[in-house]
Design an enzyme around this catalytic site. Structure first.
Site, PDB file in Angstrom:
ATOM      1  N   ASN A 172       0.847  -1.192   0.000  1.00 15.91           N
ATOM      2  CA  ASN A 172       0.000   0.000   0.000  1.00 15.91           C
ATOM      3  C   ASN A 172       0.883   1.244   0.000  1.00 15.91           C
ATOM      4  OD1 ASN A 172      -2.812   1.291   0.574  1.00 15.91           O
ATOM      5  ND2 ASN A 172      -1.433   2.259   2.032  1.00 15.91           N
ATOM      6  N   ILE A 175       0.073   8.765   1.765  1.00 15.88           N
ATOM      7  CA  ILE A 175       0.811   9.953   2.198  1.00 15.88           C
ATOM      8  C   ILE A 175       0.251  10.391   3.546  1.00 15.88           C
ATOM      9  CG2 ILE A 175       1.335  12.369   1.682  1.00 15.88           C
ATOM     10  CD1 ILE A 175       1.262  11.536  -1.301  1.00 15.88           C
ATOM     11  N   TYR A 176       1.059  10.275   4.580  1.00 19.75           N
ATOM     12  CA  TYR A 176       0.668  10.611   5.945  1.00 19.75           C
ATOM     13  C   TYR A 176       1.741  11.513   6.546  1.00 19.75           C
ATOM     14  CZ  TYR A 176      -1.472   6.084   4.840  1.00 19.75           C
ATOM     15  OH  TYR A 176      -2.111   5.048   4.206  1.00 19.75           O
ATOM     16  N   ARG A 177       1.303  12.550   7.257  1.00 17.08           N
ATOM     17  CA  ARG A 177       2.279  13.465   7.831  1.00 17.08           C
ATOM     18  C   ARG A 177       3.013  12.804   8.994  1.00 17.08           C
ATOM     19  NH1 ARG A 177      -1.823  17.778  10.780  1.00 17.08           N
ATOM     20  NH2 ARG A 177      -1.811  16.814  12.849  1.00 17.08           N
ATOM     21  N   GLU A 238      -0.646   0.601  -6.925  1.00 17.00           N
ATOM     22  CA  GLU A 238      -0.333   2.000  -7.256  1.00 17.00           C
ATOM     23  C   GLU A 238       0.906   2.087  -8.137  1.00 17.00           C
ATOM     24  OE1 GLU A 238      -2.499   2.496  -3.223  1.00 17.00           O
ATOM     25  OE2 GLU A 238      -1.023   1.101  -4.021  1.00 17.00           O
ATOM     26  N   ASP A 294      -3.282  22.772   9.750  1.00 15.62           N
ATOM     27  CA  ASP A 294      -3.592  21.813   8.691  1.00 15.62           C
ATOM     28  C   ASP A 294      -4.449  22.444   7.602  1.00 15.62           C
ATOM     29  OD1 ASP A 294      -6.427  21.451   9.366  1.00 15.62           O
ATOM     30  OD2 ASP A 294      -5.708  20.408  11.142  1.00 15.62           O
TER      31      ASP A 294
END
EC number: 4.1.1.98
Length: 494
Positions: A172, A175-177, A238, A294
């Site tokens: 997988n 995009i995570y901060r 992806e 954010d």
């Protein structure tokens, strides 16, 4: 246009006048955010800060700051071409039997193209040119942005997080901060419904007490980056989709410390694990994350998320650090939403043929409000469309407001949408409220973190069965008079 890696994309953007090199020293602490924000609001170029204060690694910002650059990154020449990508995804999500020989050839060609785009694994790769391990691993050596005055710490924003569940065949990408909390530790902020969090949860159940491997790619090629934020069918990788966008197979290399495969041309790769910690109920190390400014335009609440310990950092020679900021719209996520809106439309139309157009206003924080134009066929039809949109794609799980209008309303013109709401809506009859639904954790307006309500507004003309009153007729001029005035307009001198 196709790009082999991020550097190729940067080079071609520069030739097109879509990238500006900044030689003056600029600090990653607040200054880059202000410069990128002003540039994005002016629809300006991508920015390459070549001399970030205190660092030798350049910073790339505002890369996808216009819908046109998003389209270019997806291999298109214009935003209008993104609907073709949506049509491909729609067919892959729910393929139809070919209606004839021509359709069969087209389907066969697409299947062959996808097969040809199976990722290619390399034995060595540019992203392994330089390797930091042990005490050399220090995130302070990277020019990580500190975006807003109230942010608690520097924040990794454009990291492509690569995970794999114990029962899944494919990896997988998400995009995570990631909040920096030490020289080799960050907090991985992923929501429970996201792919990375689901993979980790499966691992923690199946292999409790075993470290969970993660890789984070910074500065991958644009097709791979954008493939991670596109609604790719679960059956499709992806990496495979990125190959289809790029027109060439995605090249991968095995991570040094795990079985994960990372983009071979990535500028920087963080490798490591979420390590066990029996003092936490999950059995794994967690820490309090935030607050951060954010995409809502506010600082968010604090919450607890897993800690990602970085065991090594690999990179290309003379690497480039890809970064962004999030803030009150418009920001880069909002611009991405504008472009990806065109990809969503064919997907929705494939499932709901009555949908004529679909719009996510960028002021709605990318996805919190949607406006739908439909061809109404029966009483209550608008409500069916509302619930269909909410449940169709994961991207719309957090959409709080859906406004549905008829085909005579231009949904990209707020004047027309407001006219439809104020003339065709009775608040009691035409609003639908749904309680206790998934809501973005960052939405502090919800009464409970992660759980809140949604509203649907039926701004269509009402049919018999929906009203007992005679419905108003829209005022329009006759075509003959319009044509006559068109002919004499220049002579009028108005």
């Amino acid at each position: 246009m196709k790009y082999s890696d991020l550097r190729d994309f940067i080079s071609q953007l520069q030739q097109m006048g879509e990238l500006k090199r900044i030689n003056m020293p600029v600090s990653p602490y607040l200054e880059m955010t202000e410069i990128c924000d002003r540039t994005l609001r002016a629809e300006g170029p991508a920015l390459l800060f070549e001399n970030p204060t205190g660092h030798t690694i350049p910073v790339l910002g505002n890369l996808f700051g216009t819908p046109q650059r998003v389209a270019l990154g997806m291999g298109a020449t214009d935003v209008s071409e993104l609907r073709k990508i949506g049509h491909v995804l729609a067919m892959l999500k729910e393929p139809e039997p070919p209606k004839g020989f021509k359709d069969m050839l087209g389907l066969g060609s697409l299947v062959k193209s996808l097969w040809d785009m199976t990722p290619k694994e390399r034995r060595d790769a540019p992203c392994h040119d330089i390797v930091w391990e042990g005490n050399d691993v220090d995130l302070a050596r990277l020019p990580i942005q500190h975006c807003w005055p109230g942010d608690i710490a520097p924040l990794i924003t454009w990291g492509l997080v690569i995970t794999k569940g114990p029962h899944k065949k494919r990896q997988n990408l998400g995009i995570y901060r990631q909040q920096v909390i030490g020289r080799n530790k960050v907090i991985m902020r992923w929501l429970a419904q996201r792919g990375g969090a689901l993979d980790f949860r499966e691992h923690s159940i199946a292999n409790r007490g075993q470290p969970y491997p993660i890789a984070v790619a910074l500065g991958a090629d644009p097709a791979t980056i954008l493939g991670a934020v596109t609604p790719v069918p679960d059956s499709l990788s992806e990496y495979q989709f990125a190959g289809l966008l790029r027109g060439s197979r995605t090249e991968l290399v095995k991570a040094i410390g795990s079985e994960l495969r990372v983009p071979a041309s990535a500028e920087i790769v963080l490798e490591g694990h979420i390590y066990p910690d029996e003092s936490h109920p999950s059995g794994y190390e967690h820490a309090l994350e935030g607050p951060y400014g954010d995409h809502t335009g506010y600082y968010n609440e604090q919450d607890t998320f897993p800690v990602f310990t970085i065991d090594r950092i690999t990179m290309r020679r003379d690497p480039i650090y890809h970064s962004t900021y999030t803030g009150k719209p418009p920001d880069e996520p909002a611009i991405l939403g504008v472009a990806l809106n065109e990809v969503f439309i064919p997907l929705l139309q494939k499932q709901f043929s009555e949908i004529l157009d679909f719009y996510l206003p960028p002021e709605g924080c990318s996805y919190r409000m949607a406006v739908v134009q439909m061809k109404k066929a029966y009483p209550g039809h608008a409500k069916r469309v509302m619930f269909g949109v909410w449940s169709f794609l994961r991207q719309f799980m957090y959409t709080k407001f859906i406004i549905v209008v008829d085909e005579d309303v231009n949904i990209r013109d707020w004047k027309e949408v407001i006219w439809a709401i104020t003339t065709r809506v009775d608040p009691t009859r035409d609003t639908t409220l749904v309680d206790n639904t998934p809501i973005d954790y960052l939405d502090f307006a919800s009464p409970v973190s992660g759980l809140g309500s949604k509203m649907g507004i039926d701004a269509t003309n009402k049919w018999p069965g929906e009203t007992d009153r005679e419905w108003g007729t829209t005022i329009t001029m006759t075509p003959e008079v319009k044509k006559r005035v068109d002919q004499i307009w220049q002579e009028l001198g108005i």
